[in-house]
Design a protein around this motif. Sequence first.
Motif, PDB file in Angstrom:
ATOM      1  N   VAL A 180       0.806  -1.232   0.000  1.00 58.83           N
ATOM      2  CA  VAL A 180       0.000   0.000   0.000  1.00 58.83           C
ATOM      3  C   VAL A 180       0.834   1.275   0.000  1.00 58.83           C
ATOM      4  O   VAL A 180       0.266   2.364   0.041  1.00 58.83           O
ATOM      5  N   GLY A 181       2.131   1.155  -0.054  1.00 62.72           N
ATOM      6  CA  GLY A 181       3.003   2.321   0.057  1.00 62.72           C
ATOM      7  C   GLY A 181       2.754   3.396  -0.985  1.00 62.72           C
ATOM      8  O   GLY A 181       2.896   4.581  -0.708  1.00 62.72           O
ATOM      9  N   ASP A 182       2.366   2.984  -2.194  1.00 58.83           N
ATOM     10  CA  ASP A 182       2.132   3.985  -3.246  1.00 58.83           C
ATOM     11  C   ASP A 182       0.693   4.483  -3.272  1.00 58.83           C
ATOM     12  O   ASP A 182       0.319   5.289  -4.126  1.00 58.83           O
ATOM     13  N   GLY A 183      -0.145   3.997  -2.342  1.00 56.90           N
ATOM     14  CA  GLY A 183      -1.521   4.457  -2.259  1.00 56.90           C
ATOM     15  C   GLY A 183      -2.485   3.765  -3.199  1.00 56.90           C
ATOM     16  O   GLY A 183      -3.658   4.117  -3.251  1.00 56.90           O
ATOM     17  N   HIS A 184      -2.012   2.773  -3.946  1.00 54.01           N
ATOM     18  CA  HIS A 184      -2.868   2.052  -4.884  1.00 54.01           C
ATOM     19  C   HIS A 184      -3.217   0.667  -4.327  1.00 54.01           C
ATOM     20  O   HIS A 184      -2.406   0.056  -3.637  1.00 54.01           O
ATOM     21  N   ASP A 185      -4.430   0.192  -4.650  1.00 53.91           N
ATOM     22  CA  ASP A 185      -4.810  -1.158  -4.250  1.00 53.91           C
ATOM     23  C   ASP A 185      -4.072  -2.172  -5.104  1.00 53.91           C
ATOM     24  O   ASP A 185      -3.697  -1.893  -6.240  1.00 53.91           O
ATOM     25  N   ARG A 186      -3.872  -3.348  -4.536  1.00 55.86           N
ATOM     26  CA  ARG A 186      -3.137  -4.414  -5.202  1.00 55.86           C
ATOM     27  C   ARG A 186      -3.870  -5.738  -5.091  1.00 55.86           C
ATOM     28  O   ARG A 186      -4.549  -6.004  -4.114  1.00 55.86           O
ATOM     29  N   HIS A 187      -3.665  -6.584  -6.094  1.00 58.54           N
ATOM     30  CA  HIS A 187      -4.040  -7.993  -6.058  1.00 58.54           C
ATOM     31  C   HIS A 187      -2.724  -8.748  -6.180  1.00 58.54           C
ATOM     32  O   HIS A 187      -2.042  -8.620  -7.198  1.00 58.54           O
ATOM     33  N   VAL A 188      -2.365  -9.475  -5.144  1.00 58.94           N
ATOM     34  CA  VAL A 188      -1.086 -10.195  -5.166  1.00 58.94           C
ATOM     35  C   VAL A 188      -1.311 -11.649  -4.782  1.00 58.94           C
ATOM     36  O   VAL A 188      -2.280 -11.987  -4.105  1.00 58.94           O
ATOM     37  N   THR A 189      -0.392 -12.477  -5.216  1.00 60.72           N
ATOM     38  CA  THR A 189      -0.281 -13.822  -4.675  1.00 60.72           C
ATOM     39  C   THR A 189       0.872 -13.770  -3.676  1.00 60.72           C
ATOM     40  O   THR A 189       1.669 -12.819  -3.689  1.00 60.72           O
ATOM     41  N   ALA A 190       0.967 -14.767  -2.841  1.00 65.73           N
ATOM     42  CA  ALA A 190       2.095 -14.808  -1.911  1.00 65.73           C
ATOM     43  C   ALA A 190       3.404 -14.835  -2.693  1.00 65.73           C
ATOM     44  O   ALA A 190       4.379 -14.161  -2.318  1.00 65.73           O
ATOM     45  N   GLU A 191       3.408 -15.558  -3.795  1.00 65.26           N
ATOM     46  CA  GLU A 191       4.622 -15.674  -4.604  1.00 65.26           C
ATOM     47  C   GLU A 191       5.006 -14.343  -5.242  1.00 65.26           C
ATOM     48  O   GLU A 191       6.180 -13.980  -5.279  1.00 65.26           O
ATOM     49  N   SER A 192       4.003 -13.584  -5.747  1.00 64.36           N
ATOM     50  CA  SER A 192       4.335 -12.305  -6.380  1.00 64.36           C
ATOM     51  C   SER A 192       4.810 -11.280  -5.347  1.00 64.36           C
ATOM     52  O   SER A 192       5.703 -10.478  -5.627  1.00 64.36           O
ATOM     53  N   LEU A 193       4.245 -11.321  -4.132  1.00 70.80           N
ATOM     54  CA  LEU A 193       4.703 -10.412  -3.080  1.00 70.80           C
ATOM     55  C   LEU A 193       6.098 -10.811  -2.606  1.00 70.80           C
ATOM     56  O   LEU A 193       6.948  -9.953  -2.346  1.00 70.80           O
TER      57      LEU A 193
END
Length: 144
Positions: free
Chosen positions: A35-48
Amino acid sequence: MTQIADTEIRRGEAWLAGGGVRPTRQRVALATLLVGDGHDRHVTAESLFEAAQDAGEKVSLATVYNTLRAFCQAGLMQEVTVDGSRSYFDTNMDEHPHFFWEDNGELTDAPSEQLKIERLPVAPEGMEIASVDVVIRLRPKAKH
């Protein structure tokens, strides 16, 4: 390795505080990526995990999984299960549908104003409906 701004770190810390999550170094690092850039994200554990590695963070994949689950339990994220073996984690906590792009495995928000659910089945005795998840699978049109 990417450089993270102080404002992004503060945004991550504030997000954790909003959920009552203790701000360990690894949690702050992952929250900042989310959330650091203020945008919502959809991530997988692997992508994070990969994003954390790219940022130079020392964190294991197991820690990423555990941290994402803790963020969900704190009400900071929601888990969206696309099929039995694939989970995405969404920082947008508003009720909204998703598109799942079968060709590249990406999950994105779908326009909620275009979705109309007119009636849900009655919940079984002693139960209540907690939420409704809508995942719309997309694939390229077949060429004829």
